[in-house]
Design a protein around this motif. Sequence first.
Motif, PDB file in Angstrom:
ATOM      1  N   SER B  33       0.849  -1.199   0.000  1.00  0.00           N
ATOM      2  CA  SER B  33       0.000   0.000   0.000  1.00  0.00           C
ATOM      3  C   SER B  33       0.875   1.236   0.000  1.00  0.00           C
ATOM      4  O   SER B  33       1.990   1.214   0.538  1.00  0.00           O
ATOM      5  N   TRP B  34       0.359   2.297  -0.562  1.00  0.00           N
ATOM      6  CA  TRP B  34       1.076   3.576  -0.612  1.00  0.00           C
ATOM      7  C   TRP B  34       0.271   4.645   0.107  1.00  0.00           C
ATOM      8  O   TRP B  34      -0.970   4.691   0.005  1.00  0.00           O
ATOM      9  N   TYR B  35       1.003   5.512   0.834  1.00  0.00           N
ATOM     10  CA  TYR B  35       0.387   6.599   1.574  1.00  0.00           C
ATOM     11  C   TYR B  35       1.175   7.882   1.333  1.00  0.00           C
ATOM     12  O   TYR B  35       2.394   7.849   1.143  1.00  0.00           O
ATOM     13  N   GLN B  36       0.440   8.998   1.374  1.00  0.00           N
ATOM     14  CA  GLN B  36       1.056  10.318   1.288  1.00  0.00           C
ATOM     15  C   GLN B  36       0.935  10.990   2.651  1.00  0.00           C
ATOM     16  O   GLN B  36      -0.137  10.969   3.253  1.00  0.00           O
ATOM     17  N   GLN B  37       2.031  11.553   3.145  1.00  0.00           N
ATOM     18  CA  GLN B  37       1.989  12.254   4.426  1.00  0.00           C
ATOM     19  C   GLN B  37       2.408  13.702   4.239  1.00  0.00           C
ATOM     20  O   GLN B  37       3.517  13.990   3.770  1.00  0.00           O
ATOM     21  N   THR B  38       1.521  14.619   4.619  1.00  0.00           N
ATOM     22  CA  THR B  38       1.810  16.050   4.590  1.00  0.00           C
ATOM     23  C   THR B  38       1.466  16.652   5.941  1.00  0.00           C
ATOM     24  O   THR B  38       0.625  16.103   6.668  1.00  0.00           O
ATOM     25  N   PRO B  39       2.084  17.781   6.300  1.00  0.00           N
ATOM     26  CA  PRO B  39       1.779  18.394   7.595  1.00  0.00           C
ATOM     27  C   PRO B  39       0.304  18.761   7.740  1.00  0.00           C
ATOM     28  O   PRO B  39      -0.263  18.631   8.815  1.00  0.00           O
ATOM     29  N   GLY B  40      -0.321  19.185   6.668  1.00  0.00           N
ATOM     30  CA  GLY B  40      -1.707  19.635   6.758  1.00  0.00           C
ATOM     31  C   GLY B  40      -2.731  18.512   6.764  1.00  0.00           C
ATOM     32  O   GLY B  40      -3.696  18.544   7.527  1.00  0.00           O
ATOM     33  N   GLN B  41      -2.529  17.518   5.938  1.00  0.00           N
ATOM     34  CA  GLN B  41      -3.510  16.435   5.777  1.00  0.00           C
ATOM     35  C   GLN B  41      -3.160  15.163   6.535  1.00  0.00           C
ATOM     36  O   GLN B  41      -3.993  14.264   6.637  1.00  0.00           O
ATOM     37  N   GLY B  42      -1.953  15.080   7.050  1.00  0.00           N
ATOM     38  CA  GLY B  42      -1.552  13.858   7.729  1.00  0.00           C
ATOM     39  C   GLY B  42      -1.319  12.737   6.719  1.00  0.00           C
ATOM     40  O   GLY B  42      -0.945  12.983   5.574  1.00  0.00           O
ATOM     41  N   ASP B  85       2.254  18.435  -4.316  1.00  0.00           N
ATOM     42  CA  ASP B  85       2.623  17.017  -4.253  1.00  0.00           C
ATOM     43  C   ASP B  85       3.836  16.801  -3.349  1.00  0.00           C
ATOM     44  O   ASP B  85       4.219  15.656  -3.078  1.00  0.00           O
ATOM     45  N   SER B  86       4.454  17.880  -2.892  1.00  0.00           N
ATOM     46  CA  SER B  86       5.580  17.758  -1.967  1.00  0.00           C
ATOM     47  C   SER B  86       5.097  17.071  -0.694  1.00  0.00           C
ATOM     48  O   SER B  86       4.152  17.533  -0.045  1.00  0.00           O
ATOM     49  N   ALA B  87       5.743  15.971  -0.350  1.00  0.00           N
ATOM     50  CA  ALA B  87       5.261  15.163   0.775  1.00  0.00           C
ATOM     51  C   ALA B  87       6.248  14.042   1.047  1.00  0.00           C
ATOM     52  O   ALA B  87       7.191  13.821   0.277  1.00  0.00           O
ATOM     53  N   LEU B  88       5.985  13.335   2.141  1.00  0.00           N
ATOM     54  CA  LEU B  88       6.670  12.083   2.417  1.00  0.00           C
ATOM     55  C   LEU B  88       5.769  10.958   1.910  1.00  0.00           C
ATOM     56  O   LEU B  88       4.602  10.867   2.316  1.00  0.00           O
ATOM     57  N   TYR B  89       6.268  10.149   1.014  1.00  0.00           N
ATOM     58  CA  TYR B  89       5.493   9.033   0.459  1.00  0.00           C
ATOM     59  C   TYR B  89       5.961   7.744   1.131  1.00  0.00           C
ATOM     60  O   TYR B  89       7.131   7.388   1.063  1.00  0.00           O
ATOM     61  N   LEU B  90       5.002   7.087   1.756  1.00  0.00           N
ATOM     62  CA  LEU B  90       5.298   5.888   2.534  1.00  0.00           C
ATOM     63  C   LEU B  90       4.672   4.666   1.902  1.00  0.00           C
ATOM     64  O   LEU B  90       3.537   4.712   1.418  1.00  0.00           O
ATOM     65  N   CYS B  91       5.404   3.588   1.948  1.00  0.00           N
ATOM     66  CA  CYS B  91       4.941   2.318   1.432  1.00  0.00           C
ATOM     67  C   CYS B  91       4.800   1.359   2.613  1.00  0.00           C
ATOM     68  O   CYS B  91       5.629   1.374   3.534  1.00  0.00           O
ATOM     69  N   ALA B  92       3.752   0.552   2.594  1.00  0.00           N
ATOM     70  CA  ALA B  92       3.547  -0.436   3.647  1.00  0.00           C
ATOM     71  C   ALA B  92       3.338  -1.803   3.026  1.00  0.00           C
ATOM     72  O   ALA B  92       2.677  -1.926   1.992  1.00  0.00           O
ATOM     73  N   SER B  93       3.896  -2.822   3.648  1.00  0.00           N
ATOM     74  CA  SER B  93       3.634  -4.176   3.155  1.00  0.00           C
ATOM     75  C   SER B  93       2.984  -4.996   4.259  1.00  0.00           C
ATOM     76  O   SER B  93       3.165  -4.728   5.451  1.00  0.00           O
ATOM     77  N   SER B  94       2.180  -5.957   3.855  1.00  0.00           N
ATOM     78  CA  SER B  94       1.594  -6.871   4.823  1.00  0.00           C
ATOM     79  C   SER B  94       1.525  -8.257   4.217  1.00  0.00           C
ATOM     80  O   SER B  94       1.641  -8.445   3.012  1.00  0.00           O
ATOM     81  N   LEU B  95       1.294  -9.228   5.090  1.00  0.00           N
ATOM     82  CA  LEU B  95       1.507 -10.625   4.736  1.00  0.00           C
ATOM     83  C   LEU B  95       0.577 -11.113   3.641  1.00  0.00           C
ATOM     84  O   LEU B  95       1.005 -11.752   2.690  1.00  0.00           O
ATOM     85  N   ALA B  96      -0.709 -10.816   3.783  1.00  0.00           N
ATOM     86  CA  ALA B  96      -1.655 -11.337   2.789  1.00  0.00           C
ATOM     87  C   ALA B  96      -2.375 -10.166   2.178  1.00  0.00           C
ATOM     88  O   ALA B  96      -1.839  -9.469   1.351  1.00  0.00           O
ATOM     89  N   GLY B  97      -3.582  -9.915   2.605  1.00  0.00           N
ATOM     90  CA  GLY B  97      -4.270  -8.728   2.131  1.00  0.00           C
ATOM     91  C   GLY B  97      -3.755  -7.523   2.875  1.00  0.00           C
ATOM     92  O   GLY B  97      -2.859  -7.645   3.690  1.00  0.00           O
ATOM     93  N   PRO B  98      -4.335  -6.376   2.635  1.00  0.00           N
ATOM     94  CA  PRO B  98      -3.932  -5.193   3.394  1.00  0.00           C
ATOM     95  C   PRO B  98      -4.352  -5.347   4.848  1.00  0.00           C
ATOM     96  O   PRO B  98      -5.195  -6.150   5.174  1.00  0.00           O
ATOM     97  N   ALA B  99      -3.766  -4.579   5.721  1.00  0.00           N
ATOM     98  CA  ALA B  99      -4.012  -4.739   7.148  1.00  0.00           C
ATOM     99  C   ALA B  99      -5.497  -4.679   7.463  1.00  0.00           C
ATOM    100  O   ALA B  99      -5.999  -5.405   8.300  1.00  0.00           O
ATOM    101  N   GLY B 100      -6.220  -3.824   6.800  1.00  0.00           N
ATOM    102  CA  GLY B 100      -7.622  -3.668   7.116  1.00  0.00           C
ATOM    103  C   GLY B 100      -8.464  -4.860   6.733  1.00  0.00           C
ATOM    104  O   GLY B 100      -9.540  -5.062   7.265  1.00  0.00           O
ATOM    105  N   ALA B 101      -7.988  -5.684   5.808  1.00  0.00           N
ATOM    106  CA  ALA B 101      -8.813  -6.776   5.303  1.00  0.00           C
ATOM    107  C   ALA B 101      -8.576  -8.080   6.035  1.00  0.00           C
ATOM    108  O   ALA B 101      -9.485  -8.852   6.241  1.00  0.00           O
ATOM    109  N   THR B 102      -7.375  -8.342   6.418  1.00  0.00           N
ATOM    110  CA  THR B 102      -7.072  -9.675   6.927  1.00  0.00           C
ATOM    111  C   THR B 102      -6.486  -9.653   8.318  1.00  0.00           C
ATOM    112  O   THR B 102      -5.962 -10.649   8.774  1.00  0.00           O
ATOM    113  N   ASN B 103      -6.583  -8.518   8.990  1.00  0.00           N
ATOM    114  CA  ASN B 103      -6.061  -8.415  10.344  1.00  0.00           C
ATOM    115  C   ASN B 103      -4.575  -8.670  10.439  1.00  0.00           C
ATOM    116  O   ASN B 103      -4.077  -9.051  11.493  1.00  0.00           O
ATOM    117  N   THR B 104      -3.871  -8.498   9.344  1.00  0.00           N
ATOM    118  CA  THR B 104      -2.422  -8.655   9.417  1.00  0.00           C
ATOM    119  C   THR B 104      -1.760  -7.291   9.590  1.00  0.00           C
ATOM    120  O   THR B 104      -2.267  -6.277   9.129  1.00  0.00           O
TER     121      THR B 104
END
Lengths: 115, 117
Positions: B33-42, B85-104
């Motif tokens: 999964s990919w996330y964007q982090q900015t001071p204003g929007q989190g 678009d200036s931001a910190l771009y974060l990537c997350a990995s999880s074992l199976a589905g995304p964390a929200g789907a499979t409790n991983t």
Amino acid sequence: KQEVTQIPAALSVPEGENLVLNCSFTDSAIYNLQWFRQDPGKGLTSLLLIQSSQREQTSGRLNASLDKSSGRSTLYIAASQPGDSATYLCAVGQYSGGGADGLTFGKGTHLIIQP
Amino acid sequence: KAGVTQTPRYLIKTRGQQVTLSCSPISGHRSVSWYQQTPGQGLQFLFEYFSETQRNKGNFPGRFSGRQFSNSRSEMNVSTLELGDSALYLCASSLAGPAGATNTEAFFGQGTRLTVV
């Protein structure tokens, strides 16, 4: 739309104190809740994951609780240390429709532990 | 066991250019999964890939796109860069589905700091 709120936004306490960080969410249909810490300019470090069927999780000096029905979670830090200084983020995971929404994050609590 | 690796760590680009960021998940993890982090929007969810397929997308314009390869490595691309678009771009990995789907549990990389000038 899920909204996650963290209170307080910032907290400064002397070393050795026990403290509680709060997280609330508007939609109780969550799969899990995860607490992270973030050091300045760095990525996120996972602290604790609580599945929706669980009430709490513990790791060392950290204890996180979850009350899904009331939409609340707390992170308890015992015997705080200067190395605990960081931003603490709460995130909830949930489904909607045909797929997972990804994690919804709060804005974080910026914690400073004074030596 | 190696963690999530994001490259490059820092980027400076000019408005109108395009950029590609890379993420190598933890070995054995198939969800990225990919996330964007900015001071204003989190932190805001961009999209999630599983087995080379985009399964979900956040509320971002079409200038933001991504893909996943057969080895689970993922790239995200931003075209026609804007100052916002200036931001910190974060990537997350999880074992199976995304964390929200499979409790991983989701594991994050150190991020790519993108500055658009």
